[in-house]
Scaffold this motif. Structure first.
Motif, PDB file in Angstrom:
ATOM      1  N   ALA A 127       0.802  -1.226   0.000  1.00 53.10           N
ATOM      2  CA  ALA A 127       0.000   0.000   0.000  1.00 53.10           C
ATOM      3  C   ALA A 127       0.833   1.273   0.000  1.00 53.10           C
ATOM      4  CB  ALA A 127      -0.934  -0.004   1.209  1.00 53.10           C
ATOM      5  N   THR A 128       2.119   1.197   0.339  1.00 54.43           N
ATOM      6  CA  THR A 128       2.917   2.421   0.446  1.00 54.43           C
ATOM      7  C   THR A 128       3.769   2.677  -0.793  1.00 54.43           C
ATOM      8  OG1 THR A 128       4.665   1.236   1.623  1.00 54.43           O
ATOM      9  CG2 THR A 128       2.995   2.327   2.962  1.00 54.43           C
ATOM     10  N   LEU A 129       3.389   2.093  -1.928  1.00 56.52           N
ATOM     11  CA  LEU A 129       4.097   2.366  -3.177  1.00 56.52           C
ATOM     12  C   LEU A 129       3.363   3.450  -3.961  1.00 56.52           C
ATOM     13  CD1 LEU A 129       4.871  -1.278  -4.361  1.00 56.52           C
ATOM     14  CD2 LEU A 129       6.284   0.221  -2.935  1.00 56.52           C
ATOM     15  N   MET A 130       4.044   4.034  -4.940  1.00 59.07           N
ATOM     16  CA  MET A 130       3.406   5.020  -5.799  1.00 59.07           C
ATOM     17  C   MET A 130       2.255   4.375  -6.580  1.00 59.07           C
ATOM     18  SD  MET A 130       5.870   5.412  -9.144  1.00 59.07           S
ATOM     19  CE  MET A 130       6.108   4.029 -10.294  1.00 59.07           C
ATOM     20  N   SER A 131       1.383   5.220  -7.103  1.00 59.80           N
ATOM     21  CA  SER A 131       0.307   4.696  -7.951  1.00 59.80           C
ATOM     22  C   SER A 131       0.706   4.696  -9.421  1.00 59.80           C
ATOM     23  CB  SER A 131      -0.965   5.523  -7.758  1.00 59.80           C
ATOM     24  OG  SER A 131      -0.721   6.887  -8.037  1.00 59.80           O
ATOM     25  N   GLY A 132       1.831   5.312  -9.749  1.00 55.45           N
ATOM     26  CA  GLY A 132       2.324   5.333 -11.124  1.00 55.45           C
ATOM     27  C   GLY A 132       3.109   6.597 -11.379  1.00 55.45           C
ATOM     28  N   TYR A 133       3.655   6.732 -12.601  1.00 57.78           N
ATOM     29  CA  TYR A 133       4.374   7.935 -13.003  1.00 57.78           C
ATOM     30  C   TYR A 133       3.425   8.912 -13.704  1.00 57.78           C
ATOM     31  CZ  TYR A 133       8.758   5.354 -12.281  1.00 57.78           C
ATOM     32  OH  TYR A 133       9.803   4.643 -11.756  1.00 57.78           O
ATOM     33  N   PHE A 134       3.605  10.180 -13.449  1.00 58.78           N
ATOM     34  CA  PHE A 134       2.764  11.203 -14.053  1.00 58.78           C
ATOM     35  C   PHE A 134       2.944  11.243 -15.581  1.00 58.78           C
ATOM     36  CE2 PHE A 134       2.370  15.754 -15.363  1.00 58.78           C
ATOM     37  CZ  PHE A 134       0.997  15.856 -15.201  1.00 58.78           C
ATOM     38  N   GLU A 135       1.850  10.976 -16.289  1.00 60.02           N
ATOM     39  CA  GLU A 135       1.818  11.017 -17.754  1.00 60.02           C
ATOM     40  C   GLU A 135       2.908  10.161 -18.391  1.00 60.02           C
ATOM     41  OE1 GLU A 135       1.769  15.119 -18.978  1.00 60.02           O
ATOM     42  OE2 GLU A 135      -0.320  15.396 -18.329  1.00 60.02           O
ATOM     43  N   ARG A 136       3.236   9.035 -17.739  1.00 63.09           N
ATOM     44  CA  ARG A 136       4.231   8.087 -18.273  1.00 63.09           C
ATOM     45  C   ARG A 136       3.656   6.682 -18.176  1.00 63.09           C
ATOM     46  NH1 ARG A 136       9.977   9.661 -18.211  1.00 63.09           N
ATOM     47  NH2 ARG A 136      10.034  11.918 -18.362  1.00 63.09           N
ATOM     48  N   ALA A 137       2.621   6.400 -18.955  1.00 63.69           N
ATOM     49  CA  ALA A 137       1.939   5.113 -18.851  1.00 63.69           C
ATOM     50  C   ALA A 137       2.863   3.954 -19.204  1.00 63.69           C
ATOM     51  CB  ALA A 137       0.709   5.101 -19.754  1.00 63.69           C
ATOM     52  N   ALA A 138       3.673   4.105 -20.238  1.00 64.26           N
ATOM     53  CA  ALA A 138       4.560   3.020 -20.655  1.00 64.26           C
ATOM     54  C   ALA A 138       5.599   2.722 -19.582  1.00 64.26           C
ATOM     55  CB  ALA A 138       5.243   3.387 -21.975  1.00 64.26           C
ATOM     56  N   GLU A 139       6.201   3.781 -19.020  1.00 66.97           N
ATOM     57  CA  GLU A 139       7.201   3.580 -17.961  1.00 66.97           C
ATOM     58  C   GLU A 139       6.565   2.979 -16.708  1.00 66.97           C
ATOM     59  OE1 GLU A 139       6.983   6.227 -19.838  1.00 66.97           O
ATOM     60  OE2 GLU A 139       8.944   7.121 -20.273  1.00 66.97           O
ATOM     61  N   THR A 140       5.310   3.353 -16.433  1.00 68.72           N
ATOM     62  CA  THR A 140       4.610   2.763 -15.284  1.00 68.72           C
ATOM     63  C   THR A 140       4.430   1.269 -15.480  1.00 68.72           C
ATOM     64  OG1 THR A 140       3.422   4.831 -14.812  1.00 68.72           O
ATOM     65  CG2 THR A 140       2.480   2.806 -13.923  1.00 68.72           C
ATOM     66  N   ARG A 141       4.024   0.852 -16.681  1.00 66.95           N
ATOM     67  CA  ARG A 141       3.837  -0.581 -16.944  1.00 66.95           C
ATOM     68  C   ARG A 141       5.158  -1.339 -16.873  1.00 66.95           C
ATOM     69  NH1 ARG A 141       0.223   1.524 -20.837  1.00 66.95           N
ATOM     70  NH2 ARG A 141       1.822   1.357 -22.477  1.00 66.95           N
ATOM     71  N   GLU A 142       6.254  -0.701 -17.269  1.00 70.37           N
ATOM     72  CA  GLU A 142       7.566  -1.356 -17.188  1.00 70.37           C
ATOM     73  C   GLU A 142       8.013  -1.533 -15.741  1.00 70.37           C
ATOM     74  OE1 GLU A 142      10.241   1.064 -19.380  1.00 70.37           O
ATOM     75  OE2 GLU A 142       9.307   0.665 -21.332  1.00 70.37           O
ATOM     76  N   THR A 143       7.574  -0.627 -14.876  1.00 73.48           N
ATOM     77  CA  THR A 143       8.037  -0.622 -13.486  1.00 73.48           C
ATOM     78  C   THR A 143       7.132  -1.402 -12.555  1.00 73.48           C
ATOM     79  OG1 THR A 143       9.011   1.561 -13.879  1.00 73.48           O
ATOM     80  CG2 THR A 143       8.739   0.892 -11.584  1.00 73.48           C
ATOM     81  N   MET A 144       5.807  -1.349 -12.769  1.00 69.32           N
ATOM     82  CA  MET A 144       4.836  -2.033 -11.910  1.00 69.32           C
ATOM     83  C   MET A 144       3.988  -2.971 -12.764  1.00 69.32           C
ATOM     84  SD  MET A 144       3.573   1.082  -9.418  1.00 69.32           S
ATOM     85  CE  MET A 144       2.950  -0.026  -8.137  1.00 69.32           C
ATOM     86  N   ASP A 145       3.945  -4.261 -12.354  1.00 73.69           N
ATOM     87  CA  ASP A 145       3.169  -5.215 -13.149  1.00 73.69           C
ATOM     88  C   ASP A 145       1.703  -5.247 -12.698  1.00 73.69           C
ATOM     89  OD1 ASP A 145       2.979  -6.870 -10.893  1.00 73.69           O
ATOM     90  OD2 ASP A 145       4.564  -8.231 -11.548  1.00 73.69           O
ATOM     91  N   ALA A 146       0.922  -6.085 -13.372  1.00 67.21           N
ATOM     92  CA  ALA A 146      -0.515  -6.143 -13.098  1.00 67.21           C
ATOM     93  C   ALA A 146      -0.828  -6.651 -11.700  1.00 67.21           C
ATOM     94  CB  ALA A 146      -1.202  -7.028 -14.138  1.00 67.21           C
ATOM     95  N   GLU A 147       0.105  -7.380 -11.093  1.00 62.78           N
ATOM     96  CA  GLU A 147      -0.090  -7.888  -9.735  1.00 62.78           C
ATOM     97  C   GLU A 147       0.388  -6.917  -8.670  1.00 62.78           C
ATOM     98  OE1 GLU A 147       1.938 -11.615  -9.689  1.00 62.78           O
ATOM     99  OE2 GLU A 147       0.336 -12.674 -10.756  1.00 62.78           O
ATOM    100  N   GLY A 148       0.891  -5.761  -9.098  1.00 59.62           N
ATOM    101  CA  GLY A 148       1.305  -4.741  -8.143  1.00 59.62           C
ATOM    102  C   GLY A 148       2.755  -4.795  -7.711  1.00 59.62           C
ATOM    103  N   TRP A 149       3.569  -5.685  -8.306  1.00 58.24           N
ATOM    104  CA  TRP A 149       4.984  -5.771  -7.938  1.00 58.24           C
ATOM    105  C   TRP A 149       5.767  -4.654  -8.611  1.00 58.24           C
ATOM    106  CZ3 TRP A 149       6.816  -8.459  -4.025  1.00 58.24           C
ATOM    107  CH2 TRP A 149       6.106  -9.590  -3.580  1.00 58.24           C
TER     108      TRP A 149
END
Length: 362
Positions: free
Chosen positions: A202-224
């Motif tokens: 619960a204490t991780l970021m929710s994603g990168y601002f306006e960086r959807a591709a980088e968010t998907r590279e960093t956080m997977d669908a299971e939240g890792w």
């Protein structure tokens, strides 16, 4: 609640989106680990736009009823004056700042005995540095911590009485899970093996601002979350940072060289005050190991330094190019910018200390 930018030591900074829940929970559980309360006074050299300043210090103090003591910029003796005058009990800093304060000739003239605990992180932390600061500053409860902007701030830290507080960064905070994976396949590795640290909670970021591709590279669908940091898990659950940044790993002729391992060896030499190890492109090996060294007083003899290094690690891990520096390029939070060092070395702007002859036969 926050849009905090990564420090950009290995690439372009990205805006990590931090929720109110993540920020509040991070500050609450981190402060609890070190028994922060209304009697404490926190200070730090980390800027307030950094997660360790705004969440690890100010918000941490706010939710626990402690005081925050600000400083305009870091300078060792100025920090000593603040600690003495304000009777600060908690000091947060990065390894380069702790080393500068430990080695400063004026330190003994100040009363720093109010310091109860401290946190050292934000970069690779030499265990011997923390142990010396704990004993000699003195900061008896100084601990190694692990965290990053994408993790809101702290992701793991030891308690002040943990016997592993110098060697490891402690267990993950409540609400976080940790695992070690193969950086290529992401297969989960057994306890004790070095791989990439991944976190979920619960204490991780929710994603990168306006960086959807980088968010998907960093956080997977299971939240890792892929941290990009190399480490190992102890059977006790402690996280040991054991290889530096994944991007800092040097591949020399097919052999993996962890920069932090080489740095820890060089820092054992009494004439080395600070060091940064990085890879340089090479037509034969692909990459070679280079080191930028800030000497302590007189520069050490090169042959002695190389023998010292080769006696403690495999020959292929020892630097074959050495550079001498008076100052390292730093981020605003005090981390060494290895990417900038590498660019300076490639361009010829760094003073070449020594290139080892005959390395093709090594």
């Amino acid at each position: 609640a926050f849009q905090l930018y990564s420090s950009g030591t290995t690439g372009q900074p990205k805006g990590a989106l931090i929720t109110h829940r993540a920020a509040m929970q991070n500050a609450w559980v981190a402060g609890n680990r070190l028994h922060l309360d209304e009697h404490d006074r926190l200070t730090t050299m980390v800027p307030l736009f950094h997660c360790a300043g705004v969440i690890g210090a100010i918000l941490n103090a706010l939710v626990h009823g402690a005081a925050y003591v600000g400083v305009p910029a870091f300078e060792p003796e100025a920090m000593f004056r603040v600690i003495e005058a304000e009777r600060c009990t908690w000091l947060t800093a990065v390894p380069t700042a702790f080393a500068a304060m430990l080695q400063h000739p004026a330190r003994g003239r100040y009363d720093l005995t109010s310091l109860r605990v401290g946190t050292c992180g934000g970069a690779d932390v030499p265990p011997a540095l923390i142990e010396r600061c704990a004993a000699e500053f003195p900061i008896p409860g100084l601990v190694q911590v692990y965290g990053q902007t994408e993790g809101t701030c702290f992701t793991s830290l030891c308690t002040a009485d943990d016997t592993l507080r110098y060697r490891t960064a402690g267990r993950p905070l409540e609400g976080l899970e940790a695992r070690i994976t193969d950086p290529q396949t992401r297969a989960v590795l057994p306890t004790g093996e070095i791989g990439e640290i991944e976190l979920r909670g619960a204490t991780l970021m929710s994603g990168y601002f306006e960086r959807a591709a980088e968010t998907r590279e960093t956080m997977d669908a299971e939240g890792w979350l892929r941290t990009g940091d190399l480490g190992r898990l102890h059977a006790s659950g402690h996280i040991e940072l054991a290889g530096g940044r994944l991007k800092d790993m040097i591949i020399r002729g097919g052999e993996n060289v962890y920069a932090v391992e080489v740095e820890n060896v060089l820092l054992q030499h009494p004439d080395v005050a600070a060091v940064a190890v990085f890879g340089l492109p090479d037509a034969y090996y692909g990459e070679i190991v280079a080191a930028a060294i800030r000497p302590r007083g007189e520069a050490p003899a090169i042959d002695e330094l190389i023998r010292f290094c080769q006696a403690r690690i495999a020959r292929y891990k020892a630097p074959t190019k050495l550079f001498c520096v008076e100052h390292f390029p730093l981020t605003a939070s005090g981390k060494i910018q290895k990417r900038a060092l590498r660019e300076l070395a490639v361009s010829g702007a760094l003073a070449l200390y020594k290139e080892i002859a005959g390395d093709r036969k090594a």
